[in-house]
Scaffold this active site. Structure first.
Site, short mmCIF file in Angstrom:
data_model
loop_
_atom_site.label_atom_id
_atom_site.label_comp_id
_atom_site.label_asym_id
_atom_site.label_seq_id
_atom_site.Cartn_x
_atom_site.Cartn_y
_atom_site.Cartn_z
N VAL A 20 0.84 -1.20 0.00
CA VAL A 20 0.00 0.00 0.00
C VAL A 20 0.87 1.25 0.00
O VAL A 20 0.60 2.22 -0.72
CB VAL A 20 -0.95 -0.02 1.21
CG1 VAL A 20 -1.70 1.31 1.33
CG2 VAL A 20 -1.94 -1.16 1.09
N LYS A 40 8.83 -5.49 -7.99
CA LYS A 40 8.74 -6.60 -7.05
C LYS A 40 9.68 -7.69 -7.57
O LYS A 40 9.43 -8.29 -8.62
CB LYS A 40 7.31 -7.12 -6.97
CG LYS A 40 7.10 -8.17 -5.89
CD LYS A 40 7.01 -7.54 -4.51
CE LYS A 40 6.65 -8.58 -3.47
NZ LYS A 40 6.47 -7.99 -2.12
N ASP A 51 1.43 -8.15 -5.82
CA ASP A 51 1.69 -6.78 -5.37
C ASP A 51 1.91 -5.83 -6.54
O ASP A 51 1.47 -4.67 -6.51
CB ASP A 51 2.91 -6.75 -4.44
CG ASP A 51 2.67 -7.56 -3.17
OD1 ASP A 51 1.49 -7.83 -2.86
OD2 ASP A 51 3.65 -7.91 -2.50
N GLY A 111 10.13 -4.73 -0.92
CA GLY A 111 10.70 -5.89 -0.27
C GLY A 111 9.74 -7.06 -0.20
O GLY A 111 8.58 -6.98 -0.63
N ASN A 170 2.20 2.08 9.89
CA ASN A 170 0.97 1.83 9.15
C ASN A 170 -0.18 1.49 10.09
O ASN A 170 0.03 0.96 11.18
CB ASN A 170 1.20 0.70 8.15
CG ASN A 170 0.07 0.60 7.14
OD1 ASN A 170 -0.51 1.61 6.73
ND2 ASN A 170 -0.26 -0.61 6.75
#
Length: 228
Positions: A20, A40, A51, A111, A170
């Site tokens: 996100v 990614k 992702d 990551g 987050n």
């Protein structure tokens, strides 16, 4: 801005919100006219996890993200590759990441889990970050226990010569004493600025990316762009 810059978006663990935040930053850069792309290196748990597709959907273009390798089982990449009998070698993966990074002015390297996750051969995620990243953003949880995990992650990056740009807590609600005091404590412990992103509603990638954009201070993104 240099010809090509890589910013690693790393986390203290799996599921802390790296994707996100990566989507929010990629969207922000592209909205400012910077040709940014999320990379990614390897996606496990695919499908359903993807992702790069999430970032592309958030930015409404496939040009905004790419993934180099996919593996079905939701395991560390090295383990998933071995179980799938689908070799994953570090040097070719590093070369592929470098090639992708060189194609755009700014790359956001997302990551995989935490820094010590086995990636390929005897190399871990932190090895790839150290070989590619000029700076890093650390994404972490906001509640009790995050001080230790985050400080260890920052220390590991700095020992490898990776400049830590800042920390993002987050799903920050400030509902407990731990949450309310953690940002200040992390700034004192690490000497890095701390941003907070609240819990964001729904699952639409564009909405979530916009929520990150709204939460991060403009000065934080400005400083990231200054490193690029």
């Amino acid at each position: 801005m240099s010809d090509s810059t890589t910013i690693a978006v790393v986390g203290t663990d799996t599921g802390v919100g790296k994707t996100v935040v990566t989507a929010g930053l990629t969207w922000e850069f592209r909205d400012r006219g910077v040709d940014a792309r999320a990379i990614k290196p390897a996606q496990t748990g695919h499908p359903p996890d993807d992702d790069a597709a999430f970032v592309a959907d958030a930015c409404e273009t496939d040009e905004a993200a790419t993934c180099l390798r996919y593996f079905e089982e939701p395991l560390a990449p090295r383990v998933a590759a071995e179980r799938a009998d689908d070799p994953l070698e570090y040097e070719p993966l590093l070369a592929d990441c470098r090639r992708e990074c060189e194609q755009v002015p700014v790359s956001l390297l997302e990551g995989i889990g935490g820094l010590r996750v086995p990636l390929a051969g005897d190399r871990e995620v932190i090895d790839l970050v150290a070989d590619l990243a000029s700076s890093a953003v650390v994404v972490t949880r906001s509640g009790l226990g995050t001080l230790n995990h985050t400080a260890l992650t920052v220390n590991a990056l700095e020992r490898r010569g990776v400049d830590v740009h800042g920390i993002v807590c987050n799903e920050y609600e400030g509902a407990s004493v731990a949450e309310r005091t953690n940002p200040g404590a992390l700034e004192r412990m690490t000497d890095h600025p701390v941003e907070t992103v609240p819990p964001l509603p729904g699952s639409d990638p564009a909405t979530l990316a916009n929520g990150v954009h709204d939460a991060l201070q403009r000065s934080f993104v400005d400083r990231l762009l200054e490193t690029a």
